[in-house]
Design a protein around this motif. Structure first.
Motif, PDB file in Angstrom:
ATOM      1  N   ARG A   1       0.839  -1.201   0.000  1.00 19.97           N
ATOM      2  CA  ARG A   1       0.000   0.000   0.000  1.00 19.97           C
ATOM      3  C   ARG A   1       0.870   1.246   0.000  1.00 19.97           C
ATOM      4  NH1 ARG A   1      -5.011  -0.790   4.126  1.00 19.97           N
ATOM      5  NH2 ARG A   1      -5.811  -2.671   3.173  1.00 19.97           N
ATOM      6  N   GLU A   2       0.356   2.259  -0.634  1.00 21.80           N
ATOM      7  CA  GLU A   2       1.061   3.539  -0.636  1.00 21.80           C
ATOM      8  C   GLU A   2       1.148   4.055   0.794  1.00 21.80           C
ATOM      9  OE1 GLU A   2       1.239   6.231  -3.413  1.00 21.80           O
ATOM     10  OE2 GLU A   2       0.923   4.823  -5.059  1.00 21.80           O
ATOM     11  N   GLY A   3       2.294   4.597   1.138  1.00 23.42           N
ATOM     12  CA  GLY A   3       2.484   5.177   2.453  1.00 23.42           C
ATOM     13  C   GLY A   3       2.883   4.192   3.534  1.00 23.42           C
ATOM     14  N   ILE A   4       2.802   2.899   3.238  1.00 19.45           N
ATOM     15  CA  ILE A   4       3.200   1.878   4.203  1.00 19.45           C
ATOM     16  C   ILE A   4       4.671   1.542   3.949  1.00 19.45           C
ATOM     17  CG2 ILE A   4       2.821  -0.497   5.001  1.00 19.45           C
ATOM     18  CD1 ILE A   4       0.426   1.236   5.585  1.00 19.45           C
TER      19      ILE A   4
ATOM     20  N   MET B   1       1.622  -5.910 -13.398  1.00 17.13           N
ATOM     21  CA  MET B   1       0.195  -6.238 -13.457  1.00 17.13           C
ATOM     22  C   MET B   1      -0.498  -6.028 -12.118  1.00 17.13           C
ATOM     23  SD  MET B   1       0.350  -9.678 -15.759  1.00 17.13           S
ATOM     24  CE  MET B   1      -1.334 -10.086 -15.345  1.00 17.13           C
ATOM     25  N   LEU B   2       0.265  -6.035 -11.044  1.00 17.58           N
ATOM     26  CA  LEU B   2      -0.315  -5.916  -9.703  1.00 17.58           C
ATOM     27  C   LEU B   2      -0.487  -4.472  -9.252  1.00 17.58           C
ATOM     28  CD1 LEU B   2       1.749  -8.706  -7.954  1.00 17.58           C
ATOM     29  CD2 LEU B   2      -0.644  -8.818  -8.686  1.00 17.58           C
ATOM     30  N   GLU B   3       0.141  -3.566  -9.934  1.00 18.44           N
ATOM     31  CA  GLU B   3       0.127  -2.174  -9.494  1.00 18.44           C
ATOM     32  C   GLU B   3      -1.015  -1.426 -10.156  1.00 18.44           C
ATOM     33  OE1 GLU B   3       4.067  -0.692 -10.114  1.00 18.44           O
ATOM     34  OE2 GLU B   3       4.899  -2.175  -8.750  1.00 18.44           O
TER      35      GLU B   3
ATOM     36  N   LYS C   1     -12.585   0.467  -3.519  1.00 14.04           N
ATOM     37  CA  LYS C   1     -12.236   0.628  -2.115  1.00 14.04           C
ATOM     38  C   LYS C   1     -10.873  -0.001  -1.900  1.00 14.04           C
ATOM     39  CE  LYS C   1     -16.767   0.768  -0.044  1.00 14.04           C
ATOM     40  NZ  LYS C   1     -17.670   0.155   0.913  1.00 14.04           N
ATOM     41  N   GLU C   2     -10.044   0.669  -1.160  1.00 17.86           N
ATOM     42  CA  GLU C   2      -8.660   0.223  -0.975  1.00 17.86           C
ATOM     43  C   GLU C   2      -8.574  -1.210  -0.454  1.00 17.86           C
ATOM     44  OE1 GLU C   2      -4.666   0.104  -1.220  1.00 17.86           O
ATOM     45  OE2 GLU C   2      -5.972   1.601  -2.084  1.00 17.86           O
ATOM     46  N   GLU C   3      -9.419  -1.576   0.475  1.00 21.66           N
ATOM     47  CA  GLU C   3      -9.362  -2.929   1.052  1.00 21.66           C
ATOM     48  C   GLU C   3      -9.680  -3.977  -0.009  1.00 21.66           C
ATOM     49  OE1 GLU C   3      -8.089  -5.426   3.663  1.00 21.66           O
ATOM     50  OE2 GLU C   3      -8.123  -3.288   4.085  1.00 21.66           O
TER      51      GLU C   3
ATOM     52  N   GLN D   1      -6.747  -4.259  -2.428  1.00 26.88           N
ATOM     53  CA  GLN D   1      -5.649  -5.007  -1.800  1.00 26.88           C
ATOM     54  C   GLN D   1      -5.923  -6.501  -1.831  1.00 26.88           C
ATOM     55  OE1 GLN D   1      -2.824  -3.014  -1.783  1.00 26.88           O
ATOM     56  NE2 GLN D   1      -2.373  -4.447  -0.170  1.00 26.88           N
ATOM     57  N   GLN D   2      -7.152  -6.886  -1.544  1.00 22.33           N
ATOM     58  CA  GLN D   2      -7.521  -8.295  -1.552  1.00 22.33           C
ATOM     59  C   GLN D   2      -7.343  -8.876  -2.954  1.00 22.33           C
ATOM     60  OE1 GLN D   2     -11.555  -8.961  -0.344  1.00 22.33           O
ATOM     61  NE2 GLN D   2     -11.404 -11.166  -0.503  1.00 22.33           N
TER      62      GLN D   2
END
Length: 187
Positions: A25-28, A99-101, A107-109, A112-113
């Motif tokens: 995640r961005e910022g993590i 491909m993952l980016e 929704k972010e969650e 991510q899933q």
């Protein structure tokens, strides 16, 4: 433990490290690489992604509706005609990471899933391809330790010219990103 089991274990570790890195995640704050080969792959990927940013963005947009299996099957077909090498290993894994980016407004969650699931599937498919189909070549060329030495040796010998490592990667790939562009064009 036979060489194939050891290679499979190491391949899963290096590929999953990189693909999880792409899913962050961005910022993590990112986790440190899990091995010297994983650190080298991240470094090589960063150079490729910076220098070919437009291509990777285009590729990602073109492949949004493809499954990881479809993309990797096309990449495998592209490589079946040519000699395999470390540049091709790097470009294949970096392409999978691209491909993952996604920058979808989900929704972010949920995003991510979806990325984690795709990362798992890509890791599985890449590892199968690299170990089962190219395992003998990887073993003959030192496994992921050989990958690490190949690119860190080039990096240390090219400190005066930062673009020369990228040139070596693309020369080692034997086709550059032109081959992947063709893959997208025939899609």
């Amino acid at each position: 433990m036979d060489y194939k089991s050891a290679l499979r274990e190491e391949t899963v570790q290096v590929v999953s490290d990189y693909l999880e890195y792409c899913c962050r995640r961005e910022g993590i704050q990112e986790r440190p690489p899990t091995s010297p080969a994983a650190a080298t792959l991240r470094s090589v990927a960063k150079e490729l992604r910076q220098n070919y940013q437009d291509f990777f963005e285009y590729a990602r947009n073109q492949l949004l509706d493809c499954t990881p299996e479809q993309v990797l099957r096309n990449v495998e077909e592209l490589f079946s005609q040519e000699e395999f090498n470390w540049g091709r290993v790097a470009v294949t894994v970096v392409f999978a990471g691209a491909m993952l980016e996604t920058k979808e407004p989900q929704k972010e969650e949920r995003a991510q899933q979806l990325r984690r699931e795709m990362s798992r599937r890509l890791t599985e498919k890449l590892c199968y391809y690299l170990v089962e189909k190219k395992g003998a070549w990887l073993h003959e060329n030192g496994g992921w330790t050989g990958f690490h030495h190949r690119f860190t040796k080039e990096k240390s010998s090219s400190k005066s010219d930062p673009s020369s490592t990228l040139c070596c990667i693309m020369a080692a790939a034997g086709f550059g990103l032109v081959g992947l562009a063709l893959l997208l064009a025939v899609r």
